[in-house]
Design a protein around this motif. Structure first.
Motif, PDB file in Angstrom:
ATOM      1  N   ARG A  33      18.867 -60.564  74.047  1.00  0.00           N
ATOM      2  CA  ARG A  33      18.082 -59.528  73.389  1.00  0.00           C
ATOM      3  C   ARG A  33      17.505 -60.028  72.066  1.00  0.00           C
ATOM      4  O   ARG A  33      16.421 -59.635  71.652  1.00  0.00           O
ATOM      5  CB  ARG A  33      18.984 -58.342  73.126  1.00  0.00           C
ATOM      6  N   ILE A  34      18.266 -60.880  71.381  1.00  0.00           N
ATOM      7  CA  ILE A  34      17.740 -61.425  70.131  1.00  0.00           C
ATOM      8  C   ILE A  34      16.427 -62.136  70.430  1.00  0.00           C
ATOM      9  O   ILE A  34      15.409 -61.935  69.764  1.00  0.00           O
ATOM     10  CB  ILE A  34      18.748 -62.395  69.492  1.00  0.00           C
ATOM     11  N   GLY A  35      16.487 -62.959  71.491  1.00  0.00           N
ATOM     12  CA  GLY A  35      15.269 -63.641  71.890  1.00  0.00           C
ATOM     13  C   GLY A  35      14.204 -62.663  72.341  1.00  0.00           C
ATOM     14  O   GLY A  35      13.017 -62.826  72.020  1.00  0.00           O
ATOM     15  N   ASP A  36      14.619 -61.623  73.062  1.00  0.00           N
ATOM     16  CA  ASP A  36      13.650 -60.648  73.557  1.00  0.00           C
ATOM     17  C   ASP A  36      12.920 -59.967  72.420  1.00  0.00           C
ATOM     18  O   ASP A  36      11.703 -59.759  72.472  1.00  0.00           O
ATOM     19  CB  ASP A  36      14.354 -59.565  74.388  1.00  0.00           C
ATOM     20  N   VAL A  37      13.699 -59.614  71.400  1.00  0.00           N
ATOM     21  CA  VAL A  37      13.074 -58.936  70.267  1.00  0.00           C
ATOM     22  C   VAL A  37      12.061 -59.858  69.600  1.00  0.00           C
ATOM     23  O   VAL A  37      10.956 -59.449  69.256  1.00  0.00           O
ATOM     24  CB  VAL A  37      14.160 -58.474  69.269  1.00  0.00           C
ATOM     25  N   ALA A  38      12.443 -61.143  69.494  1.00  0.00           N
ATOM     26  CA  ALA A  38      11.505 -62.090  68.907  1.00  0.00           C
ATOM     27  C   ALA A  38      10.265 -62.211  69.789  1.00  0.00           C
ATOM     28  O   ALA A  38       9.131 -62.203  69.295  1.00  0.00           O
ATOM     29  CB  ALA A  38      12.180 -63.440  68.746  1.00  0.00           C
ATOM     30  N   GLY A  65       7.283 -53.245  61.757  1.00  0.00           N
ATOM     31  CA  GLY A  65       7.384 -53.395  63.201  1.00  0.00           C
ATOM     32  C   GLY A  65       8.555 -54.278  63.576  1.00  0.00           C
ATOM     33  O   GLY A  65       9.302 -53.992  64.507  1.00  0.00           O
ATOM     34  N   MET A  66       8.713 -55.355  62.805  1.00  0.00           N
ATOM     35  CA  MET A  66       9.805 -56.277  63.140  1.00  0.00           C
ATOM     36  C   MET A  66      11.157 -55.597  62.961  1.00  0.00           C
ATOM     37  O   MET A  66      12.070 -55.762  63.779  1.00  0.00           O
ATOM     38  CB  MET A  66       9.729 -57.516  62.261  1.00  0.00           C
ATOM     39  N   CYS A  67      11.291 -54.837  61.883  1.00  0.00           N
ATOM     40  CA  CYS A  67      12.562 -54.138  61.669  1.00  0.00           C
ATOM     41  C   CYS A  67      12.802 -53.127  62.777  1.00  0.00           C
ATOM     42  O   CYS A  67      13.940 -52.945  63.235  1.00  0.00           O
ATOM     43  CB  CYS A  67      12.571 -53.428  60.320  1.00  0.00           C
ATOM     44  N   GLY A  68      11.722 -52.464  63.205  1.00  0.00           N
ATOM     45  CA  GLY A  68      11.861 -51.529  64.312  1.00  0.00           C
ATOM     46  C   GLY A  68      12.364 -52.251  65.552  1.00  0.00           C
ATOM     47  O   GLY A  68      13.239 -51.761  66.264  1.00  0.00           O
ATOM     48  N   ALA A  69      11.804 -53.447  65.779  1.00  0.00           N
ATOM     49  CA  ALA A  69      12.236 -54.230  66.945  1.00  0.00           C
ATOM     50  C   ALA A  69      13.718 -54.566  66.841  1.00  0.00           C
ATOM     51  O   ALA A  69      14.427 -54.615  67.837  1.00  0.00           O
ATOM     52  CB  ALA A  69      11.401 -55.501  67.059  1.00  0.00           C
ATOM     53  N   LEU A  70      14.180 -54.752  65.621  1.00  0.00           N
ATOM     54  CA  LEU A  70      15.598 -55.023  65.405  1.00  0.00           C
ATOM     55  C   LEU A  70      16.450 -53.856  65.904  1.00  0.00           C
ATOM     56  O   LEU A  70      17.568 -54.047  66.391  1.00  0.00           O
ATOM     57  CB  LEU A  70      15.840 -55.234  63.913  1.00  0.00           C
ATOM     58  N   LEU A 126       3.269 -67.802  63.330  1.00  0.00           N
ATOM     59  CA  LEU A 126       4.307 -66.783  63.428  1.00  0.00           C
ATOM     60  C   LEU A 126       4.558 -66.339  64.867  1.00  0.00           C
ATOM     61  O   LEU A 126       5.699 -66.362  65.330  1.00  0.00           O
ATOM     62  CB  LEU A 126       3.943 -65.603  62.529  1.00  0.00           C
ATOM     63  N   PRO A 127       3.506 -65.916  65.610  1.00  0.00           N
ATOM     64  CA  PRO A 127       3.781 -65.568  67.011  1.00  0.00           C
ATOM     65  C   PRO A 127       4.340 -66.751  67.780  1.00  0.00           C
ATOM     66  O   PRO A 127       5.236 -66.588  68.621  1.00  0.00           O
ATOM     67  CB  PRO A 127       2.425 -65.157  67.580  1.00  0.00           C
ATOM     68  N   GLY A 128       3.838 -67.944  67.492  1.00  0.00           N
ATOM     69  CA  GLY A 128       4.355 -69.128  68.169  1.00  0.00           C
ATOM     70  C   GLY A 128       5.843 -69.261  67.947  1.00  0.00           C
ATOM     71  O   GLY A 128       6.617 -69.475  68.884  1.00  0.00           O
ATOM     72  N   ALA A 129       6.247 -69.093  66.685  1.00  0.00           N
ATOM     73  CA  ALA A 129       7.668 -69.196  66.359  1.00  0.00           C
ATOM     74  C   ALA A 129       8.450 -68.118  67.095  1.00  0.00           C
ATOM     75  O   ALA A 129       9.564 -68.365  67.589  1.00  0.00           O
ATOM     76  CB  ALA A 129       7.867 -69.066  64.857  1.00  0.00           C
ATOM     77  N   CYS A 130       7.877 -66.921  67.184  1.00  0.00           N
ATOM     78  CA  CYS A 130       8.566 -65.831  67.887  1.00  0.00           C
ATOM     79  C   CYS A 130       8.762 -66.179  69.358  1.00  0.00           C
ATOM     80  O   CYS A 130       9.838 -65.970  69.920  1.00  0.00           O
ATOM     81  CB  CYS A 130       7.780 -64.540  67.765  1.00  0.00           C
ATOM     82  N   PHE A 131       7.708 -66.699  69.978  1.00  0.00           N
ATOM     83  CA  PHE A 131       7.848 -67.092  71.387  1.00  0.00           C
ATOM     84  C   PHE A 131       8.919 -68.166  71.520  1.00  0.00           C
ATOM     85  O   PHE A 131       9.712 -68.169  72.461  1.00  0.00           O
ATOM     86  CB  PHE A 131       6.515 -67.620  71.920  1.00  0.00           C
ATOM     87  N   LEU A 132       8.930 -69.064  70.562  1.00  0.00           N
ATOM     88  CA  LEU A 132       9.921 -70.138  70.612  1.00  0.00           C
ATOM     89  C   LEU A 132      11.334 -69.556  70.565  1.00  0.00           C
ATOM     90  O   LEU A 132      12.213 -69.967  71.335  1.00  0.00           O
ATOM     91  CB  LEU A 132       9.694 -71.105  69.455  1.00  0.00           C
ATOM     92  N   ILE A 133      11.552 -68.590  69.675  1.00  0.00           N
ATOM     93  CA  ILE A 133      12.893 -67.988  69.591  1.00  0.00           C
ATOM     94  C   ILE A 133      13.260 -67.331  70.913  1.00  0.00           C
ATOM     95  O   ILE A 133      14.389 -67.434  71.397  1.00  0.00           O
ATOM     96  CB  ILE A 133      12.960 -66.970  68.435  1.00  0.00           C
TER      97      ILE A 133
END
Lengths: 533, 99, 675
Positions: free
Chosen positions: C183-188, A450-455, C228-235
């Motif tokens: 977008r990098i942040g959005d993807v995270a 999923g993460m790669c897809g998001a990439l 992990l989700p926390g880190a993603c939100f942080l990014i």
């Protein structure tokens, strides 16, 4: 006459009319074609409205739940000791096909409108066009494998000529490449089809059958048959059912297309005339996705589950590989072709997840990509028609020169890169939700997929925005100088007629995705349930 | 006595054959043929000693001489005609039979 | 709507929705109906936002410190999962609602004058209203999918506005960069949302975060799936709030119109990252909070050092924004939740004001440039100087904003910054040991702030005009400009003073915003830090400012521009260059690699197959020609040769025939006799 049959054969009637009319009337052929596609669209919309929802109309593996069914005995031979041969003309739709049917009707109208630029051999072109239209509609409606196969092959023939005759400079190469690739897949599909035929018996008549729905039921398989569940036959050192699945998978993967079977696509798209590019990207690729769902996963669900990881992996590879490739292209049409590869990767990823979210996302992506890729290819066609050049570096600052065109390009680009509010966002988001959820739901795909897809979403922003910056913004500077400046007029009202509805469609689906989901939901639920049975 | 006669006959025969095969002149070839015939007649006369009552050998020799004379006449006539046709009597030059 | 709500609550919710939709309506009208360059568009958008502001005030009055309101409606169903649209009004969202409208209104009014005469005037207001819509919606929505959607839409609006003058190459490069980095942040963020969904099967913020069950679960859950989700939100927040290492888009984003920088890139959108952190605060595990603290602190420090040496007026302010956002993030990390929000609100006003002042200055410089046909950069502070006497209003408001930025007593900044630093010290106390470096760096950053903002003020407003120094004959005629400039600036200046936030100018604990979010009551030792922080900063303001004054106005000293530290600061720590040379290049190289793969390996394989096919075809043709046909030909040849051979015997020469016959007879005779 059944409405589906009418829908399927309507284009051929008009095609015959075109064949009969004298060459002197060649400028009205396109109006006839447009009329045919519009009528077809009308019928599809009617179908969409009349299509009933609810768990009782889910379809998938339950023959009784299909709608608008027509089943006529077509070929029935008594072969003595070999049993009876039974091929039906069997059409019907469920939630999986209805949206694709509607989408392809819309795309055909767009393609008909784009056919205005055709300038040689009108009669042949429009007749083939309508034949293609019939074949496409037929593929989405057939429930008999034999019938499906016929329509499936019938698509190839007109396309070969449409690319090979009306295409650009390297058209012969592209046409042959396309033809051979697809044929390679479908020839082996034929073998599996025959194998399935000899494995499955219609419980009612006791005859072998090509009925796809009955192929989905394990109880209909003969005990010692090659694709039977009991008594594992081996082929090439693998269980026969695995081989069968793989062959069908490859056949449809070529259509979708999945990396590394995708290289026909950029060539075919680039060399095709605009309307054919639109049909290729808008509809043909979806035939792959549809076949994958209906036939590949439908008939071999247990193999699909055990190979889900690899299918998902291929999806992710397609997403990233296509995106990276798009990043490196100079030809605008090639770029869009590769972006198609990337976007169709989401379809595969969603299907592989085998969750309701993922499959719904994949369906949505097919519909959304149908509209968006049509729009993108149409837009490329607009500029190519004017100056016969598509190199990104030949243009600069088109935004000042063609403001309306730029608006539509931006809509199409941003919609494609998954801006919320447009259909692709919902589609990609749900494909990814499926991929993430699969980890908890059935443990088929790991979360990193999923993460790669998001990439891939990130990369798509990269190539689309880069293109915008290079071609449309900045000071106007064109390779062709003043001549081009005169040639590059802003879009005409006919082009507007195509672009406005497409933009509105993708916007509407982005804001009200329930327009799609409400029709497919029951079928997707039934499908996922069926696969995990 | 007989032996000498036979040897002479054989010698004549061989000479005759040689002439027939090697000479470039049809007349000479005809002479060769006559020699062969003569060798045969000589043999007839020589073996006549075993038939002293009827003298069959001698009688046949006379026949043969007469016939040989007739044959030589015919052959000469042919040669004459060949010469008329080809202006030559070299048998090698006359190879129409090949075709 | 939820029928169980009492009537007044339903009304409040409806008001909030209308407040959000008004700018959208204005935007659509501007896009579709209003003629381009029509004066109407500016007023249309401004009135829409005024309406929003009035409604926001009403909503705020209803909801602030009251139980949160939540209403939702089914959007669509996928499988068994229902996705709702809804709004969730709690203290945080109504504060943001009010803040955004309150900042947006002056910016709208200001823009009417600022963009006057631009050929895309209508378009500008359409975009601006669209941004307001997205931003307002972002703060009130109740589920993560919608949050993500509007999160991206604000980014999109920002993209449009940064590249508003899309003929300028730099603007276009900047908006692309901004969107992609966001977008990098959005993807995270998307990844984080989906991971959360995979765990909790809901997108609803209320269910997720306003619910003790979730909190309890988060306490007990396997750490990885929460971290992990926390880190993603942080990014996600890092990208949106321009924190290291994703901060480089913000300085470039200054290519947009200054009014846009003021609204989007100083006050509202960049603060959305902080808002997001606040919205999902429960989620962050101690590790993530630690990372957040470090990143915030480091960014604050780094950006402040860069701001010291920049010459572009807006760039200085941009780095200052990054630095202040770093403060907020650090505050979030150390648990000073309410102070972070207080600083967010305070910063929105004074930074917006600074940008608007900068806009006026640039406007005037541009005028001078055009009037005298100068080849200067109107944003370069080296060309300014002595403008204070020509533009008194700008000068005074700018001083107020700067003091607020420094955290001078009686301004809003004093309250908020104190809060953050005091709580940072407390946090470090609790942790003990090495962690003291975080608040110390915070204080250090504050001191740097004093220096760079003094430098800016002195270089721009005091001293002699550098232009005049070059060309003394010119009569410089700069002024504050139209009242549409002045009124918004005065309004914002008033908002930058303490009364708006607290009755007591020294105690951030008395601020109503702080109280609105107070989570825990601090110990008495807070008082000590109060004094320390207040003293250390405020006492040092005078000497540092004087130091800057002596450098830039009196020009007693100057910095060596060749020293290593200066270079690092001036070149923005070389981060952008690093990105461009290493990361962007490498990604493009991957692209080229895949293209090569496609062309040579994949297509090569296909061509190999094709060529093999053709070769096999040619081989069979050869076989046909030479082997199969060859056999037949050979047979006939043999027969023919035999015929020819035998034919040789038939010479036509009688003598030959005779000789043959003789030979045969001899042979037969020999055979008969001897064998």
């Amino acid at each position: 006459m059944n409405i589906l049959s009418l829908l399927i054969f309507l284009p051929v009637l008009f095609g015959a009319l075109i064949l009969v009319l004298p060459e002197g009337l060649r400028y009205i052929y396109r109006y006839i074609t447009l009329l045919a596609t519009l009528l077809q669209l009308g019928l599809s919309v009617w179908l969409y409205i009349a299509f009933k929802n609810g768990a009782g109309y889910a379809g998938v593996a339950n023959e009784g739940q299909y709608q608008f069914v027509e089943k006529v005995h077509w070929i029935a031979l008594n072969l003595g000791s070999m049993g009876k041969m039974q091929i039906d003309y069997f059409v019907g739709i469920d939630g999986i096909s209805i949206m694709l049917l509607l989408m392809s009707s819309v795309v055909m109208v767009i393609a008909a409108l784009a056919s205005w630029e055709i300038n040689k051999n009108h009669k042949g072109y429009f007749a083939l066009f309508l034949l293609l239209d019939m074949a496409i509609t037929g593929v989405f409606c057939s429930l008999d494998f034999f019938l499906f196969y016929i329509f499936y092959e019938l698509m190839l023939l007109p396309l070969y000529f449409l690319i090979g005759i009306w295409g650009a400079a390297r058209r012969e190469y592209a046409a042959i490449k396309f033809f051979l690739f697809t044929l390679f897949g479908s020839v082996f599909m034929l073998l599996v089809m025959v194998g399935l035929y000899f494995s499955v018996k219609d419980p009612a008549t006791g005859a072998h059958t090509f009925n796809i729905i009955q192929m989905m039921n394990p109880a209909n398989y003969d005990k010692d048959s090659i694709f039977g569940f009991i008594g594992q036959h081996m082929l090439l050192g693998l269980p026969a059912r695995t081989v069968g699945f793989m062959v069908l998978f490859v056949a449809f993967a070529i259509k979708i297309p999945v990396v590394p079977l995708h290289t026909w696509l950029p060539d075919a798209h680039v060399e095709s005339p605009t309307p054919i590019s639109i049909i290729l990207a808008g509809v043909l690729l979806k035939v792959g996705g549809y076949g994958m769902l209906r036939i590949c996963f439908g008939i071999f669900p247990e193999v699909a589950t055990s190979y889900a990881f690899w299918i998902g992996l291929l999806g992710v590879i397609s997403i990233l590989y296509g995106a990276f490739n798009a990043l490196a292209q100079r030809d605008l049409k090639r770029l869009i072709a590769y972006s198609s590869v990337s976007h169709m990767g989401f379809v595969l990823l969603g299907i592989a997840s085998q969750t309701t979210e993922g499959v719904s996302g994949a369906m949505m992506q097919m519909v959304s990509h149908g509209f968006l890729s049509s729009m993108l290819f149409f837009l490329v066609g607009v500029i190519y028609y004017r100056v016969h050049d598509r190199d990104i570096y030949s243009f600069r600052g088109l935004g000042t020169l063609m403001p309306k065109y730029t608006v539509f390009i931006m809509i199409a680009f941003f919609a494609s890169l998954g801006l919320p509010g447009f259909s692709a966002f919902i589609a990609e988001a749900f494909s990814l939700i499926g991929a993430f959820n699969s980890h908890n739901f059935n443990g088929l795909l790991p979360a990193w997929m999923g993460m790669c897809g998001a990439l891939g979403i990130l990369l798509s922003a990269g190539y689309f925005l880069w293109t915008l910056q290079r071609m449309f913004f900045g000071e106007t500077k064109l390779k062709g100088g003043e001549v081009w400046k005169l040639a590059l007029v802003d879009i005409s009202s006919r082009e507007m007629l195509v672009l406005v509805p497409l933009s509105l469609l993708t916007l509407t689906l982005g804001i009200m995705p329930s327009l799609v989901f409400v029709k497919i939901n029951d079928s997707v639920l039934a499908f996922v349930q069926f696969i995990h049975k | 006595m007989l032996t000498y006669l036979l040897l002479i006959g054989a010698g004549l025969f061989c000479i005759g054959i040689f002439i027939v095969l090697s000479k470039r002149n049809a007349i000479q070839v005809l002479i060769g043929i006559e020699l062969i015939l003569n060798a045969a007649i000589l043999n007839l006369v020589a073996f006549g000693k075993y038939d002293k009552l009827n003298n069959g050998g001698q009688t046949f020799a006379l026949f043969a001489i007469v016939l040989a004379g007739a044959a030589a006449a015919v052959a000469l006539a042919i040669i004459l005609n060949v010469y008329k046709q080809y202006k030559t009597i070299d048998p090698n030059a006359v190879d129409k039979l090949k075709d | 709507m939820n029928p169980t709500l009492p009537h007044t609550d339903t009304l409040t919710i409806q008001l909030a929705i209308v407040a959000v939709l008004l700018p959208l309506a204005a935007s659509l009208l501007n896009l579709v109906l209003v003629k381009s360059q029509s004066k109407v568009s500016g007023w249309l958008s401004s009135f829409a936002i005024l309406g929003s502001m009035v409604l926001s005030v009403l909503v705020f009055a209803k909801v602030w410190n009251q139980p949160a309101l939540h209403a939702q409606q089914l959007w669509f169903v996928v499988g068994t999962m229902q996705v709702d649209v809804g709004i969730w009004l709690n203290n945080l969202s109504v504060l943001m609602l009010l803040l955004v409208t309150a900042v947006a209104l002056p910016v709208h009014v200001y823009s009417i004058a600022y963009l006057k005469g631009d050929d895309k005037y209508t378009r500008y207001f359409a975009y601006l209203s669209f941004f307001c819509f997205a931003m307002l919606a972002l703060v009130i929505v109740d589920n993560l999918v919608l949050l993500y959607a509007f999160w991206e839409l604000v980014g999109f609006a920002s993209y449009l506005l940064i590249g508003f003058w899309f003929i300028r190459e730099k603007a276009v490069l900047a908006n692309k960069k901004a969107f992609i980095m966001n977008r990098i942040g959005d993807v995270a963020l998307l990844t984080g949302i989906l991971l959360l969904y995979a765990d909790f099967h809901t997108f609803n913020l209320v269910t997720l975060f306003d619910n003790h069950a979730t909190a309890a679960f988060i306490g007990t859950a396997d750490n990885y799936w929460i971290t992990l989700p926390g880190a993603c939100f942080l990014i996600g927040a890092i990208a949106k709030s321009a924190q290291f290492p994703l901060h480089t888009w913000l300085p470039d984003a200054m290519e947009g119109p200054t009014s846009v920088s003021a609204l989007i890139h100083a006050a509202t959108m960049v603060a959305a990252g902080i808002f997001l952190l606040a919205r999902v605060y429960v989620l962050f595990s101690p590790n993530v909070l630690m990372v957040m603290t470090i990143i915030g602190c480091f960014t604050a420090f780094m950006a402040a050092t860069i701001a010291l040496t920049q010459n572009d007026l807006k760039r200085i302010l941009a780095y200052s924004t990054i630095s202040q956002l770093g403060f907020m993030m650090m505050a979030m990390g150390v648990g000073a939740y309410s102070s972070a929000l207080l600083h967010l609100a305070a910063h929105a006003f004074f930074k917006c004001l600074l940008f608007l002042s900068a806009g006026v200055i640039i406007h005037e410089m541009q005028h001078l440039k055009e009037k005298h046909n100068l080849d200067i950069d109107p944003q370069d502070i080296n060309n300014m100087g002595g403008l204070g006497k020509y533009m008194p209003v700008t000068f005074i408001t700018c001083i107020i904003a700067s003091l607020a930025l420094i955290g001078f007593p009686l301004t809003s900044g004093c309250l908020s910054k104190d809060g953050i630093l005091v709580q940072a010290f407390l946090w470090a106390d609790n942790k003990g040991g090495f962690y003291i470096i975080i608040p110390v760096m915070g204080v250090l950053t504050s001191l740097l702030t004093i220096f760079y903002i003094s430098r800016l003020l002195f270089k721009v407003f005091l001293g002699k005009s550098r232009l005049k120094a070059v060309m003394p004959a010119w009569h410089i005629e700069a002024h504050d400009g139209s009242p549409l400039f002045k009124i918004p600036m005065i309004f914002l200046a008033l908002c930058s003073l303490f009364p708006l936030f607290s009755t007591n100018p020294f105690e951030y604990e008395h601020s109503w915003i702080y109280r609105g979010f107070a989570i825990a009551v601090h110990t008495v030792s807070a008082l000590d830090y109060h004094t320390i922080v207040l003293l250390s900063i405020n006492v040092l303001v005078i000497p540092i400012a004087y130091f800057a004054y002596s450098i830039y106005v009196k020009q007693k000293f100057s910095f060596k521009t060749t020293s290593l530290l200066f270079k690092i600061s001036f070149n923005e720590w070389y981060i952008d260059r690093f990105y461009h040379r290493i990361i962007v290049k490498d990604i493009l190289r991957i692209g080229d690699l895949t293209k090569w793969l496609d062309k040579n390996v994949l297509d090569g394989t296909i061509h190999l197959f094709a060529n093999t096919g053709v070769a096999i075809g040619k081989l069979t043709v050869w076989t046909d020609k030479y082997i199969i046909d060859g056999l037949i030909t050979m047979l006939t040849l043999i027969i023919k040769q035999a015929g020819n051979f035998v034919r040789g015997f038939q010479t036509g020469r009688v003598q030959n025939y005779l000789f043959t016959m003789l030979l045969v007879i001899v042979v037969i005779y020999v055979l008969k006799t001897f064998i």
